[in-house]
Scaffold this motif. Structure first.
Motif, PDB file in Angstrom:
ATOM      1  N   LEU A   1      46.881  44.017  37.225  1.00 24.83           N
ATOM      2  CA  LEU A   1      45.373  43.969  37.641  1.00 24.83           C
ATOM      3  C   LEU A   1      44.498  43.284  36.476  1.00 24.83           C
ATOM      4  O   LEU A   1      44.979  43.375  35.449  1.00 24.83           O
ATOM      5  CB  LEU A   1      44.940  45.223  37.883  1.00 24.83           C
ATOM      6  N   TYR A   2      43.679  42.304  36.917  1.00 21.61           N
ATOM      7  CA  TYR A   2      42.796  41.879  36.064  1.00 21.61           C
ATOM      8  C   TYR A   2      41.399  41.715  36.645  1.00 21.61           C
ATOM      9  O   TYR A   2      41.182  41.407  37.991  1.00 21.61           O
ATOM     10  CB  TYR A   2      43.401  40.437  35.809  1.00 21.61           C
ATOM     11  N   PHE A   3      40.237  42.087  35.780  1.00 22.11           N
ATOM     12  CA  PHE A   3      38.806  41.549  36.374  1.00 22.11           C
ATOM     13  C   PHE A   3      38.230  41.480  35.194  1.00 22.11           C
ATOM     14  O   PHE A   3      38.510  41.699  33.904  1.00 22.11           O
ATOM     15  CB  PHE A   3      38.407  42.632  37.050  1.00 22.11           C
ATOM     16  N   ALA A   4      37.298  40.534  35.101  1.00 21.21           N
ATOM     17  CA  ALA A   4      36.372  40.254  34.088  1.00 21.21           C
ATOM     18  C   ALA A   4      34.983  40.281  34.411  1.00 21.21           C
ATOM     19  O   ALA A   4      34.465  40.260  35.939  1.00 21.21           O
ATOM     20  CB  ALA A   4      36.653  38.884  33.581  1.00 21.21           C
ATOM     21  N   ASN A   5      33.966  40.766  33.511  1.00 24.87           N
ATOM     22  CA  ASN A   5      32.355  41.009  34.324  1.00 24.87           C
ATOM     23  C   ASN A   5      31.829  39.757  34.466  1.00 24.87           C
ATOM     24  O   ASN A   5      30.448  39.905  35.088  1.00 24.87           O
ATOM     25  CB  ASN A   5      31.837  41.759  32.912  1.00 24.87           C
ATOM     26  N   TRP A   6      32.352  38.556  34.540  1.00 25.31           N
ATOM     27  CA  TRP A   6      31.683  37.398  34.846  1.00 25.31           C
ATOM     28  C   TRP A   6      32.332  37.147  36.319  1.00 25.31           C
ATOM     29  O   TRP A   6      31.877  35.992  36.911  1.00 25.31           O
ATOM     30  CB  TRP A   6      31.998  36.120  34.164  1.00 25.31           C
ATOM     31  N   GLY A   7      32.955  38.021  37.036  1.00 28.58           N
ATOM     32  CA  GLY A   7      33.088  38.063  38.375  1.00 28.58           C
ATOM     33  C   GLY A   7      34.815  37.515  38.739  1.00 28.58           C
ATOM     34  O   GLY A   7      35.070  37.371  39.886  1.00 28.58           O
ATOM     35  N   SER A   8      35.558  37.493  37.774  1.00 29.72           N
ATOM     36  CA  SER A   8      36.927  36.805  38.088  1.00 29.72           C
ATOM     37  C   SER A   8      37.883  38.344  38.318  1.00 29.72           C
ATOM     38  O   SER A   8      37.651  39.183  37.573  1.00 29.72           O
ATOM     39  CB  SER A   8      37.590  36.363  37.010  1.00 29.72           C
ATOM     40  N   ARG A   9      38.715  38.190  39.587  1.00 33.59           N
ATOM     41  CA  ARG A   9      39.454  39.477  39.959  1.00 33.59           C
ATOM     42  C   ARG A   9      40.882  38.877  40.299  1.00 33.59           C
ATOM     43  O   ARG A   9      40.796  37.955  41.037  1.00 33.59           O
ATOM     44  CB  ARG A   9      38.738  40.294  40.925  1.00 33.59           C
ATOM     45  N   ARG A  10      41.776  39.570  39.876  1.00 36.69           N
ATOM     46  CA  ARG A  10      43.150  39.280  40.332  1.00 36.69           C
ATOM     47  C   ARG A  10      44.061  40.678  40.423  1.00 36.69           C
ATOM     48  O   ARG A  10      43.993  41.432  39.626  1.00 36.69           O
ATOM     49  CB  ARG A  10      43.673  38.453  39.255  1.00 36.69           C
TER      50      ARG A  10
END
Length: 389
Positions: free
Chosen positions: A63-72
């Protein structure tokens, strides 16, 4: 504006060996690492590892997510449980990709916010919310894959340079059963991938009822007993040696298929075009808006009726109301001042309805004169518009 990135990996089929742990520890000095988990948060800098290679070699979920909107979200499971050809129809650029490596199928679900979108400082996910999807896919439930395709269509609709003919010529993949009633992890995936809920509702119209996932233990026992002895011996040997994937999910999937089917799509169903789905989603959205407006109107009417009833009761004994106000003010407590002000506003409306605003103005003037030495009360009265007319 502070950056934030979250990385999590989980080994499900087997724990990492000592050498593999050392390999992973070399990627980060601050991560929380065990034989089955890797978790790290970055407020600056980036992860030094290659997520794709780590999934191919060591882990079963990422799982990956960033606060600029990227999700995986990445999942790995044996091709014996989910062949690559089963996932192929659902793959869509920037939403779901798949590949195989050493007897495993790897699924890469992704979402990328449009440039210029607002940063998200509140959303938080953990891999535990998604790992059950792996077991669902292994059991033949393809709803997670269809959700990824819907996510791609949701984003595609927002693009400005798409030819209308593309919407008409692009057909949906096979529709799995049970879209109207997603499991908890599937709903989380839909939220994670920003699937338009109205589009999901429209898509679910062509989706049958998902079979029950409850296990009939007696039926399962009878089915296992009927398996050929050589097959059971092979399964036990592989499980003991760890030379094959855990047999449990595959056996349960086979049993469900024999007993009451799976959430797999029907091959005979007609495939709708992207244009049809988007038009249907628009209808759902319009109807949802109408129902919301209707509900708000009903709420306003109910509130108005309650308000009228309250004022009617107050009008029956205004003298008692004035006495209550005097009692509340006499307590000299800020909270009770607020209650007195609310009651005064109600009395003003009662007198306006009765055509006696002058009487209210006179009594309000007397009250203000009587309590002019209470600045906290005076301020509240003025702020509420309770001044001499």
């Amino acid at each position: 504006m502070s950056e934030y990135q979250y990385y999590e990996f989980q080994a499900i089929e087997r724990p990492l060996t000592k050498d593999e742990l050392e390999q992973v520890r070399g990627l980060s000095s601050r991560a929380t690492i065990s034989a089955t988990h890797f978790v790290n948060e970055y407020h600056y800098g980036d992860f030094r590892g290659d997520e794709r290679k780590l999934m191919e070699q060591l882990y079963d979920a990422h799982l990956y997510f960033a606060n600029w909107g990227s999700r995986r979200l990445m999942l790995r499971l044996p091709t014996a449980l989910l062949p690559a050809r089963s996932a192929a129809p659902y793959c869509a650029e920037d939403a779901l990709t798949r590949w195989t490596r050493k007897g495993h199928l790897l699924l890469d679900f992704s979402y990328q916010a449009e440039d210029g979108g607002e940063w998200d400082f509140e959303t938080s996910f953990t891999l535990a919310s998604f790992t059950t999807l792996r077991a669902e896919l292994a059991a033949g439930d393809l709803r997670p894959l269809y959700l990824a395709w819907l996510s791609a269509l949701t984003r595609w609709e927002l693009e400005e340079d798409v030819d209308e003919d593309e919407y008409t010529s692009t057909l949906e993949p096979p529709v799995p059963a049970g879209l109207a009633h997603l499991t908890g992890p599937q709903q989380t995936l839909a939220d994670f991938l920003h699937v338009d809920p109205h589009l999901l509702t429209a898509a679910a119209r062509a989706s049958g009822t998902a079979p029950s996932q409850a296990i009939d233990k007696d039926a399962l026992i009878a089915w296992i007993r009927a398996l050929p002895p050589h097959e059971k011996d092979s399964l036990l040997l592989d499980a003991a040696l760890g030379t094959a994937p855990q047999p449990g999910p595959a056996l349960l999937a086979r049993h469900r298929t024999v007993s009451h089917g799976t959430a797999q799509p029907s091959a005979a169903a007609r495939h709708r075009s992207a244009a049809e789905l988007l038009d249907a989603a628009h209808e759902v959205r319009t109807e949802h808006t109408r129902q919301q407006e209707q509900a708000r109107a009903q709420t306003r009417r109910a509130e108005q009726r309650a308000r009228e009833s309250h004022l009617d009761r107050l009008a029956e004994n205004t003298q008692q109301a004035w006495q209550d106000i005097a009692h509340l003010i006499g307590k000299k407590q800020p909270g009770l001042y607020d209650t007195a002000v609310t009651l005064l506003k109600d009395l003003r409306e009662v007198h306006d309805r009765a055509g006696t605003p002058e009487e209210f103005a006179r009594r309000l003037h007397d009250l203000r004169e009587r309590h002019r030495g209470k600045p906290s009360l005076m301020r509240r009265l003025t702020d509420a518009g309770l001044t001499a007319r």
